[in-house]
Design an enzyme around this catalytic site. Structure first.
Site, short mmCIF file in Angstrom:
data_model
loop_
_atom_site.label_atom_id
_atom_site.label_comp_id
_atom_site.label_asym_id
_atom_site.label_seq_id
_atom_site.Cartn_x
_atom_site.Cartn_y
_atom_site.Cartn_z
N ARG A 51 -7.24 85.40 -52.67
CA ARG A 51 -8.38 85.11 -51.82
C ARG A 51 -8.69 86.32 -50.96
O ARG A 51 -7.81 86.81 -50.25
CB ARG A 51 -7.97 83.93 -50.91
CG ARG A 51 -9.04 82.94 -50.67
CD ARG A 51 -8.50 81.70 -49.98
NE ARG A 51 -7.78 81.92 -48.74
CZ ARG A 51 -7.85 81.13 -47.69
NH1 ARG A 51 -8.64 80.07 -47.71
NH2 ARG A 51 -7.14 81.35 -46.61
N ASP A 55 0.75 80.63 -44.22
CA ASP A 55 0.45 81.25 -45.53
C ASP A 55 1.60 80.96 -46.48
O ASP A 55 2.70 81.51 -46.35
CB ASP A 55 0.27 82.78 -45.36
CG ASP A 55 -0.26 83.40 -46.62
OD1 ASP A 55 0.36 83.21 -47.69
OD2 ASP A 55 -1.32 84.05 -46.57
N ASP A 109 3.18 83.94 -48.58
CA ASP A 109 3.99 84.82 -47.73
C ASP A 109 5.32 84.15 -47.36
O ASP A 109 6.37 84.80 -47.34
CB ASP A 109 3.23 85.19 -46.45
CG ASP A 109 2.16 86.25 -46.71
OD1 ASP A 109 2.23 86.92 -47.76
OD2 ASP A 109 1.26 86.39 -45.87
#
Ligand code: PRP
Ligand code: URA
Length: 208
Positions: free
Chosen positions: A103, A199, A202
Site C-alpha cells: 500500500r 502495522d 511490521d
C-alpha cells in the site's frame, strides 16, 4: 450479498487480546496470529463439500467422507504470510498461491509486485488471507487478480476489519464471503484501523 461472519470464540478473543497489545513481542505476535488463523480455519471451512469414499479399517470396509474440491490458500504478501501455516496445518492438502501487494503510504493505493497461483485455482475453493481489511483496496485488487485467473469460489479471511473495508468489499464483490476475528470501529485519516493492532506486517517481521 456475501456473508459477513465475525468469529466469536473465547480462544480467538484471548489471542486477539495478545496481538492487540503493543507490548507483545514479534515471536509471540507471530505465534498468536498463526494459532488464531488455525482456529478460524474450522469455521471458514464448515460448509465445504465432501464425497463418500470406501476405506478399510483394521476390521472391515466402511464409507467415510473426504473433501471433494481442492482448496487453495492465497496470502497477500507480506502480512498474509503470517496466517498461512495455521490454516495449512488444518488443511494439509491445500495448495498455496501468492499475491504481492503493498500500500502506497501517501495514496493508500495498492501496488502489485508478484503473483503465482497453482493450476487448481479456477476450480478450487480459494481462501484469500490478509490480516487487515482497512480501505479494502488490497483485498479488492487481489480478488480482481484471482478472478482474472479464473477463480470462482473465493472466501476472504482476515483478522481485523473495519466498516469502511467491509463495505468496499461487499459493494465490489457481493459473491465473496467475509470472515473476520474482529470488526473494529473505524479507519483513521492515515488509513489505519482503530483500535486495531498497528502495522501487522511490521509487527510480524520486526521491520519497525
Ligand atoms: C497492509 C495489510 C493489508 C493492507 C490493508 O499491507 O497487510 O495488505 O495493508 O490495507 P487496505 O485494506 O487499505 O488495502 P501493507 O501494504 O502495509 O504491506 P505489508 O503487508 O507488506 O506490510
Ligand atoms: N494495514 C495494517 O497493517 N494495519 C492497519 O491498521 C491498516 C492497514
Amino acid at each position: 450479498m456475501g456473508k459477513l461472519t465475525i468469529l466469536n470464540h473465547p480462544l480467538i478473543d484471548h489471542k486477539m487480546a495478545k496481538i492487540r497489545n503493543k507490548e507483545t513481542d514479534a515471536k509471540t505476535f507471530r505465534e498468536n496470529v498463526n494459532e488464531l488463523s488455525g482456529l478460524m480455519a474450522y469455521e471458514i471451512t464448515r460448509d465445504l463439500s465432501t464425497k463418500e469414499v470406501e476405506v478399510e479399517t483394521p476390521l472391515m470396509t466402511t464409507s467415510a467422507k473426504v473433501l471433494s474440491k481442492a482448496v487453495v490458500i492465497v496470502p497477500i504478501l507480506r502480512a498474509g504470510l503470517g496466517m498461512v501455516d495455521g490454516i495449512h496445518m488444518m488443511i494439509p492438502t491445500a495448495k498455496i498461491g501468492h499475491i504481492g501487494l503493498y500500500r502506497d503510504e501517501a495514496t493508500l493505493m495498492p501496488h502489485s509486485y508478484y503473483e503465482k497461483f497453482p493450476k487448481e485455482i479456477a476450480d478450487a475453493t480459494v481462501l484469500l488471507v490478509d490480516p487487515m481489511l482497512a480501505t479494502g483496496g488490497s483485498v479488492l485488487a487481489a480478488i480482481d487478480s484471482l478472478k482474472r485467473h479464473g477463480a470462482k469460489d473465493i472466501r476472504y479471511v482476515g483478522i481485523v476489519g473495519c466498516p469502511e473495508g467491509v463495505k468496499a468489499l461487499e459493494d465490489a464483490y457481493p459473491d465473496v464471503d467475509i470472515y473476520l476475528a474482529a470488526l473494529d470501529e473505524k479507519l483513521n485519516d492515515k488509513g489505519y484501523i482503530e483500535p486495531g493492532l498497528g502495522d501487522c506486517g511490521d509487527r510480524l517481521f520486526g521491520t519497525k
